[in-house]
Enzyme design. Sequence first.
Site, PDB file in Angstrom:
ATOM      1  N   ASP A   1       0.861  -1.180   0.000  1.00 20.11           N
ATOM      2  CA  ASP A   1       0.000   0.000   0.000  1.00 20.11           C
ATOM      3  C   ASP A   1       0.899   1.231   0.000  1.00 20.11           C
ATOM      4  O   ASP A   1       1.721   1.397   0.898  1.00 20.11           O
ATOM      5  CB  ASP A   1      -0.883  -0.038   1.252  1.00 20.11           C
ATOM      6  CG  ASP A   1      -1.824   1.145   1.369  1.00 20.11           C
ATOM      7  OD1 ASP A   1      -1.737   2.062   0.528  1.00 20.11           O
ATOM      8  OD2 ASP A   1      -2.636   1.151   2.301  1.00 20.11           O
TER       9      ASP A   1
ATOM     10  N   ARG B   1       4.943   2.028  10.189  1.00 18.30           N
ATOM     11  CA  ARG B   1       4.888   3.252   9.383  1.00 18.30           C
ATOM     12  C   ARG B   1       5.884   4.245   9.983  1.00 18.30           C
ATOM     13  O   ARG B   1       5.575   4.967  10.926  1.00 18.30           O
ATOM     14  CB  ARG B   1       3.465   3.801   9.337  1.00 18.30           C
ATOM     15  CG  ARG B   1       2.498   2.851   8.630  1.00 18.30           C
ATOM     16  CD  ARG B   1       1.113   3.424   8.474  1.00 18.30           C
ATOM     17  NE  ARG B   1       0.213   2.461   7.844  1.00 18.30           N
ATOM     18  CZ  ARG B   1      -1.095   2.630   7.702  1.00 18.30           C
ATOM     19  NH1 ARG B   1      -1.667   3.754   8.149  1.00 18.30           N
ATOM     20  NH2 ARG B   1      -1.850   1.706   7.120  1.00 18.30           N
TER      21      ARG B   1
ATOM     22  N   GLN C   1      -4.333  -3.779  12.703  1.00 20.63           N
ATOM     23  CA  GLN C   1      -5.726  -3.671  12.303  1.00 20.63           C
ATOM     24  C   GLN C   1      -6.229  -4.999  11.764  1.00 20.63           C
ATOM     25  O   GLN C   1      -5.453  -5.883  11.422  1.00 20.63           O
ATOM     26  CB  GLN C   1      -5.902  -2.577  11.246  1.00 20.63           C
ATOM     27  CG  GLN C   1      -5.211  -2.834   9.924  1.00 20.63           C
ATOM     28  CD  GLN C   1      -5.321  -1.638   8.976  1.00 20.63           C
ATOM     29  OE1 GLN C   1      -5.335  -0.486   9.393  1.00 20.63           O
ATOM     30  NE2 GLN C   1      -5.405  -1.906   7.686  1.00 20.63           N
TER      31      GLN C   1
ATOM     32  N   ASP D   1     -14.402   6.840   5.179  1.00 23.86           N
ATOM     33  CA  ASP D   1     -13.874   6.585   6.523  1.00 23.86           C
ATOM     34  C   ASP D   1     -15.007   6.615   7.541  1.00 23.86           C
ATOM     35  O   ASP D   1     -15.906   7.469   7.460  1.00 23.86           O
ATOM     36  CB  ASP D   1     -12.860   7.669   6.914  1.00 23.86           C
ATOM     37  CG  ASP D   1     -11.597   7.641   6.068  1.00 23.86           C
ATOM     38  OD1 ASP D   1     -11.341   6.605   5.427  1.00 23.86           O
ATOM     39  OD2 ASP D   1     -10.874   8.652   6.057  1.00 23.86           O
TER      40      ASP D   1
ATOM     41  N   GLU E   1     -10.857   8.254  13.652  1.00 16.76           N
ATOM     42  CA  GLU E   1     -11.089   7.337  12.530  1.00 16.76           C
ATOM     43  C   GLU E   1     -10.889   5.899  12.996  1.00 16.76           C
ATOM     44  O   GLU E   1      -9.815   5.546  13.487  1.00 16.76           O
ATOM     45  CB  GLU E   1     -10.138   7.652  11.376  1.00 16.76           C
ATOM     46  CG  GLU E   1     -10.308   6.714  10.180  1.00 16.76           C
ATOM     47  CD  GLU E   1      -9.188   6.835   9.166  1.00 16.76           C
ATOM     48  OE1 GLU E   1      -8.746   5.774   8.660  1.00 16.76           O
ATOM     49  OE2 GLU E   1      -8.741   7.968   8.896  1.00 16.76           O
TER      50      GLU E   1
ATOM     51  N   SER F   1     -11.041   2.738   7.462  1.00 15.73           N
ATOM     52  CA  SER F   1     -11.013   3.250   6.100  1.00 15.73           C
ATOM     53  C   SER F   1     -11.350   2.080   5.196  1.00 15.73           C
ATOM     54  O   SER F   1     -10.785   0.987   5.346  1.00 15.73           O
ATOM     55  CB  SER F   1      -9.635   3.811   5.762  1.00 15.73           C
ATOM     56  OG  SER F   1      -9.592   4.282   4.430  1.00 15.73           O
TER      57      SER F   1
END
Length: 335
Positions: free
Chosen positions: A56, A110, A125, A236, A249, A252
């Site tokens: 991604d 990340r 997630q 989202d 959030e 997504s």
Amino acid sequence: MKLIIPEHYDPKLSVRETQEAIKYIRDTFQKELGKEMNLERISAPLFVNKNSGLNDNLNGVERPVQFDLLGVPGQTMEVVHSLAKWKRMALHEYGFLPGEGLYTNMNAIRRDEEFDNLHSCYVDQWDWEKVITREDRTLETLKDTVRNIFKIIKHMEHEVWYKYPQAVKQLPEDITFITSQELEDRYPDKSSKERENLITKELGCVFLMKIGDKLKGGEPHDGRAPDYDDWQLNGDILFWFDHLDCALEISSMGIRVDETSLADQLKKADCEDRKDLPYHKMLLNGELPCTIGGGIGQSRLCMLLLDRAHVGEVQASIWPEEMREACRKNNIFLL
């Protein structure tokens, strides 16, 4: 470093009770998710080959963690940012049919994420993906799926309340749908994040749709990679979060690109060079199934349901020492 300290913050549960609650939420939610959405649990990779096109790219500027392997000379591996594209390939290779899907526990690094109450360099997630027919690539399919996920989250609120009534956060009774363009029309003088906060504070929970393409004002509401979500059929899920006075959030998601929308979005994003990658070639040749999918933050969900002020209270990660010290002094216990 950005850190918000809520006044008179009380986490209600001890660290060990919190760990118990985290396990309960994660175990229970994934069972409910699989049952309600007809998803099978599968194993997933921590890293992929850079040349596969499966990683991604997020907004296109984040640097993936890269390394080589002794047994695969001359190749570069990347720790995944998410499994948005890998899941679709898996559905194809494993022979899933329309109405069937998968979910997996996705872990990622990340490295360019900023440190604050909501963001960590470690991402955990539930990544999920489901095969649909070409005729089901509609707004109604998207909305029905969002309502189902919201129902599962609301069910989890009640389940957590039975075990930890002193700690659970009360969630809104419904979710409202609004597009990014409607939001810009409503608040033309506000930034994207300010718009999200204003609408979510007003309504409690919203599904903000159509993210990635340029709005009338000339800029997209937020960045989206051009090669997984269809920018006209994504969005989202946002909950209002009082502790931090902002929208949180949780997910997504979206209906994925087909041949036409992929070609269009690659051109708009100036990423047409990706057409030569193996994954993109298969998609443009019509070899991959139509799918809908997304990610649901595990730590974010625990943070929401347990009403915690910092994501580090529900996941073990790396934090600047000054942040740890400030949290210690204010009853925020980072794992």
